[in-house]
Motif scaffolding. Structure first.
Motif, PDB file in Angstrom:
ATOM      1  N   ALA A 300       0.888  -1.359  -0.151  1.00  0.00           N
ATOM      2  CA  ALA A 300      -0.108   0.039   0.066  1.00  0.00           C
ATOM      3  C   ALA A 300       0.871   1.091   0.138  1.00  0.00           C
ATOM      4  CB  ALA A 300      -0.987  -0.069   1.234  1.00  0.00           C
ATOM      5  N   LYS A 301       0.452   2.260  -0.772  1.00  0.00           N
ATOM      6  CA  LYS A 301       1.226   3.328  -0.646  1.00  0.00           C
ATOM      7  C   LYS A 301       0.865   4.501   0.218  1.00  0.00           C
ATOM      8  CE  LYS A 301       3.372   2.618  -4.594  1.00  0.00           C
ATOM      9  NZ  LYS A 301       4.720   1.989  -4.849  1.00  0.00           N
ATOM     10  N   LEU A 302      -0.530   4.194   0.611  1.00  0.00           N
ATOM     11  CA  LEU A 302      -1.055   4.997   1.709  1.00  0.00           C
ATOM     12  C   LEU A 302      -1.794   4.307   2.730  1.00  0.00           C
ATOM     13  CD1 LEU A 302      -2.269   8.204  -0.063  1.00  0.00           C
ATOM     14  CD2 LEU A 302      -0.285   8.361   1.370  1.00  0.00           C
ATOM     15  N   ILE A 303      -1.607   4.199   4.017  1.00  0.00           N
ATOM     16  CA  ILE A 303      -2.606   3.437   4.791  1.00  0.00           C
ATOM     17  C   ILE A 303      -3.364   4.507   5.838  1.00  0.00           C
ATOM     18  CG2 ILE A 303      -2.489   1.846   6.740  1.00  0.00           C
ATOM     19  CD1 ILE A 303       0.065   0.665   5.486  1.00  0.00           C
ATOM     20  N   LEU A 304      -4.453   4.321   5.793  1.00  0.00           N
ATOM     21  CA  LEU A 304      -5.361   5.274   6.782  1.00  0.00           C
ATOM     22  C   LEU A 304      -6.025   4.328   7.936  1.00  0.00           C
ATOM     23  CD1 LEU A 304      -6.306   8.443   6.917  1.00  0.00           C
ATOM     24  CD2 LEU A 304      -8.437   7.586   6.020  1.00  0.00           C
ATOM     25  N   SER A 305      -5.811   4.820   9.005  1.00  0.00           N
ATOM     26  CA  SER A 305      -6.635   4.209  10.417  1.00  0.00           C
ATOM     27  C   SER A 305      -8.090   4.464  10.115  1.00  0.00           C
ATOM     28  CB  SER A 305      -6.013   4.587  11.598  1.00  0.00           C
ATOM     29  OG  SER A 305      -6.350   5.614  11.986  1.00  0.00           O
ATOM     30  N   LYS A 306      -8.982   3.633  10.891  1.00  0.00           N
ATOM     31  CA  LYS A 306     -10.102   3.785  11.179  1.00  0.00           C
ATOM     32  C   LYS A 306     -10.702   5.206  11.833  1.00  0.00           C
ATOM     33  CE  LYS A 306     -14.763   2.340  11.259  1.00  0.00           C
ATOM     34  NZ  LYS A 306     -15.641   2.009  10.412  1.00  0.00           N
ATOM     35  N   ASN A 307      -9.679   5.703  12.685  1.00  0.00           N
ATOM     36  CA  ASN A 307      -9.786   7.038  13.400  1.00  0.00           C
ATOM     37  C   ASN A 307      -9.462   8.063  12.366  1.00  0.00           C
ATOM     38  OD1 ASN A 307     -10.865   5.761  15.665  1.00  0.00           O
ATOM     39  ND2 ASN A 307      -8.620   5.255  16.577  1.00  0.00           N
ATOM     40  N   GLY A 308      -8.762   7.936  11.168  1.00  0.00           N
ATOM     41  CA  GLY A 308      -8.675   8.969  10.616  1.00  0.00           C
ATOM     42  C   GLY A 308      -7.122   9.277  10.387  1.00  0.00           C
ATOM     43  N   ASP A 309      -6.244   8.427  10.773  1.00  0.00           N
ATOM     44  CA  ASP A 309      -4.766   8.841  10.837  1.00  0.00           C
ATOM     45  C   ASP A 309      -4.117   8.045   9.785  1.00  0.00           C
ATOM     46  OD1 ASP A 309      -5.003  10.311  13.424  1.00  0.00           O
ATOM     47  OD2 ASP A 309      -4.955   8.419  14.474  1.00  0.00           O
ATOM     48  N   LEU A 310      -3.174   8.745   9.338  1.00  0.00           N
ATOM     49  CA  LEU A 310      -2.318   8.279   8.266  1.00  0.00           C
ATOM     50  C   LEU A 310      -1.283   7.432   8.830  1.00  0.00           C
ATOM     51  CD1 LEU A 310      -1.917  11.302   5.578  1.00  0.00           C
ATOM     52  CD2 LEU A 310      -2.844   8.858   5.242  1.00  0.00           C
ATOM     53  N   LEU A 311      -0.817   6.373   8.643  1.00  0.00           N
ATOM     54  CA  LEU A 311       0.063   5.493   9.199  1.00  0.00           C
ATOM     55  C   LEU A 311       1.063   5.074   8.252  1.00  0.00           C
ATOM     56  CD1 LEU A 311      -2.605   2.791  10.707  1.00  0.00           C
ATOM     57  CD2 LEU A 311      -1.800   4.635  11.987  1.00  0.00           C
ATOM     58  N   SER A 312       2.160   4.868   8.872  1.00  0.00           N
ATOM     59  CA  SER A 312       3.474   4.139   7.923  1.00  0.00           C
ATOM     60  C   SER A 312       3.069   2.739   8.379  1.00  0.00           C
ATOM     61  CB  SER A 312       4.544   4.526   8.920  1.00  0.00           C
ATOM     62  OG  SER A 312       4.791   3.701  10.009  1.00  0.00           O
ATOM     63  N   TYR A 313       3.732   1.903   7.306  1.00  0.00           N
ATOM     64  CA  TYR A 313       3.479   0.463   7.486  1.00  0.00           C
ATOM     65  C   TYR A 313       4.090  -0.241   8.810  1.00  0.00           C
ATOM     66  CZ  TYR A 313       4.117  -4.549   6.396  1.00  0.00           C
ATOM     67  OH  TYR A 313       4.131  -5.877   6.311  1.00  0.00           O
ATOM     68  N   HIS A 314       5.093   0.497   9.272  1.00  0.00           N
ATOM     69  CA  HIS A 314       5.542  -0.128  10.791  1.00  0.00           C
ATOM     70  C   HIS A 314       4.624   0.104  11.604  1.00  0.00           C
ATOM     71  CE1 HIS A 314       8.259  -0.759  14.137  1.00  0.00           C
ATOM     72  NE2 HIS A 314       7.832   0.579  14.514  1.00  0.00           N
ATOM     73  N   ASP A 315       3.946   1.505  11.826  1.00  0.00           N
ATOM     74  CA  ASP A 315       2.651   1.731  12.808  1.00  0.00           C
ATOM     75  C   ASP A 315       1.551   0.621  12.332  1.00  0.00           C
ATOM     76  OD1 ASP A 315       4.251   3.720  14.093  1.00  0.00           O
ATOM     77  OD2 ASP A 315       3.576   5.326  12.656  1.00  0.00           O
ATOM     78  N   PHE A 316       1.324   0.480  11.249  1.00  0.00           N
ATOM     79  CA  PHE A 316       0.164  -0.254  10.978  1.00  0.00           C
ATOM     80  C   PHE A 316       0.518  -1.800  11.472  1.00  0.00           C
ATOM     81  CE2 PHE A 316      -1.004  -3.917   8.125  1.00  0.00           C
ATOM     82  CZ  PHE A 316      -2.457  -3.951   8.090  1.00  0.00           C
ATOM     83  N   ILE A 317       1.602  -2.306  11.524  1.00  0.00           N
ATOM     84  CA  ILE A 317       1.868  -3.810  11.697  1.00  0.00           C
ATOM     85  C   ILE A 317       1.899  -3.476  13.357  1.00  0.00           C
ATOM     86  CG2 ILE A 317       3.738  -5.445  12.224  1.00  0.00           C
ATOM     87  CD1 ILE A 317       2.444  -5.543   9.550  1.00  0.00           C
ATOM     88  N   ARG A 318       2.358  -2.535  14.113  1.00  0.00           N
ATOM     89  CA  ARG A 318       2.236  -2.439  15.429  1.00  0.00           C
ATOM     90  C   ARG A 318       0.939  -2.417  15.810  1.00  0.00           C
ATOM     91  NH1 ARG A 318       1.605   1.832  18.340  1.00  0.00           N
ATOM     92  NH2 ARG A 318       1.866   3.212  16.479  1.00  0.00           N
ATOM     93  N   ILE A 319       0.064  -1.629  15.325  1.00  0.00           N
ATOM     94  CA  ILE A 319      -1.326  -1.655  15.900  1.00  0.00           C
ATOM     95  C   ILE A 319      -2.027  -3.045  15.495  1.00  0.00           C
ATOM     96  CG2 ILE A 319      -3.565  -0.505  15.226  1.00  0.00           C
ATOM     97  CD1 ILE A 319      -2.216   1.886  14.458  1.00  0.00           C
ATOM     98  N   MET A 320      -1.929  -3.677  14.463  1.00  0.00           N
ATOM     99  CA  MET A 320      -2.445  -5.073  14.477  1.00  0.00           C
ATOM    100  C   MET A 320      -1.850  -6.109  15.255  1.00  0.00           C
ATOM    101  SD  MET A 320      -4.730  -3.785  12.183  1.00  0.00           S
ATOM    102  CE  MET A 320      -5.551  -5.359  11.732  1.00  0.00           C
ATOM    103  N   ALA A 321      -0.697  -5.959  15.492  1.00  0.00           N
ATOM    104  CA  ALA A 321       0.027  -7.004  16.459  1.00  0.00           C
ATOM    105  C   ALA A 321      -0.628  -6.728  17.831  1.00  0.00           C
ATOM    106  CB  ALA A 321       1.442  -6.602  16.524  1.00  0.00           C
TER     107      ALA A 321
END
Length: 325
Positions: A300-321
């Motif tokens: 993904a070139k852009l990742i947006l959280s349900k709350n409306g925050d732009l996430l890096s891939y690292h942040d995305f993995i951390r949240i899902m973990a």
């Protein structure tokens, strides 16, 4: 189709005008939506807020992608799980692009399964149940009397309900084998005609002015094609759970709208008037789809959280973990 000088100037002007200023929307109902027949799309303030957050970041990626292509065309895919607002945000992205005189069309990937929805739902259930029984046979657990119990659970729609494992411990083998069988079907070429959709993307990027697009309802007679005009379109926006799949070819900019399993559950619960939770089988399907989205997220070139925050891939993995515990 040759790109004229005016189209080149439009792209240059967009680059000069950044940062982008949001366009005020007077009537969201008037915004063109995706092309899935019968799809009810209601754009709300949260969708607008998220689309406005994404759009300037998207332009920074999109303009170079358009300029690199000989026909000045590019493909965006807005993907994510249930209830994240794929259809609404994809429609807004197309709307904003059209406001900038960059013609855009929103395509729904839900038109491209191999079977109409009611038959695809039945096929999912058949695969789950057949795989479950084969799992019992393989493990020597398909013994006298259990066929009748399984039949009763299937008739009541409870054969995928984890609670029944307490009463029938052997049912865990059935459920695990069924889930594994389902994983080999969901989001694969067995379920979806990725080749057809990839061919449409290829036609679009090769400069075709008119492309036949599929339309699919829920009944056998609700399947047809429409000749669609792309003469003034520079961007194809695909809204679809599987828009970032490894099986689809030609997507330039995948956008992942993320939702944790708990957020998805809360959304679906709130959407039901009686407050009912999804069936255990639907929950299983959503869980498998979530795993697929996570496995594909690195693209993904852009990742947006349900709350409306732009996430890096690292942040995305951390949240899902964190969500796993």
């Amino acid at each position: 189709m040759n790109v004229n000088k005016n189209n080149e100037n439009v792209l240059e002007n967009i680059a000069i005008s950044t940062p982008w200023a949001p366009v005020k929307i007077e009537d969201t109902d008037s915004i063109p939506k995706g092309d899935m027949p019968g799809d009810k799309i209601k754009i709300g303030p949260e969708h607008i807020k998220k689309a406005q957050l994404i759009f300037p970041e998207l332009l920074d990626i999109l303009i170079p992608a358009l300029n690199r292509h000989p026909n000045k065309r590019a493909v965006i895919a807005v993907c994510g799980g249930s209830g994240v607002g794929k259809s609404e945000i994809a429609s807004l992205i197309s709307y904003y692009l059209n406001c900038l005189n960059v013609g855009s069309y929103t395509l729904s990937g839900d038109n491209y399964p191999n079977r109409i929805p009611k038959y695809n739902d039945a096929e999912r259930l058949r695969i789950y149940r057949q795989s479950g029984i084969k799992g019992l046979i393989f493990n020597g657990q398909y013994i006298d009397g259990r066929h009748q119990i399984i039949r009763q659970l299937q008739d009541s729609g409870n054969d995928s309900e984890p609670e029944y494992v307490k009463t029938y411990p052997w049912l865990s083998i059935y459920q695990n084998a069924g889930r594994n069988g389902l994983k080999n079907y969901l989001g694969t070429g067995n379920e979806i005609d990725f080749n057809e959709l990839s061919a449409i993307i290829s036609q679009f990027k090769n400069g075709e002015d008119y492309i036949y697009l599929k339309r699919m309802g829920r009944e056998e007679t609700e399947l047809w094609y429409e000749k669609t005009d792309f003469t003034d379109k520079k961007v194809l926006v695909i809204e679809w759970t599987h828009g970032n799949s490894h099986n689809i070819q030609g997507v330039d900019i995948p956008i992942l709208l993320n939702s944790t399993p708990q957020e998805t559950l809360e959304h679906r619960r709130s959407r039901n008037r009686d407050g009912a939770v999804d069936s255990s089988f639907t929950t299983m399907v959503l869980g498998i789809e979530q795993e697929m989205l996570i496995s594909q997220a690195s693209k993904a070139k852009l990742i947006l959280s349900k709350n409306g925050d732009l996430l890096s891939y690292h942040d995305f993995i951390r949240i899902m973990a964190q969500e796993q515990f």
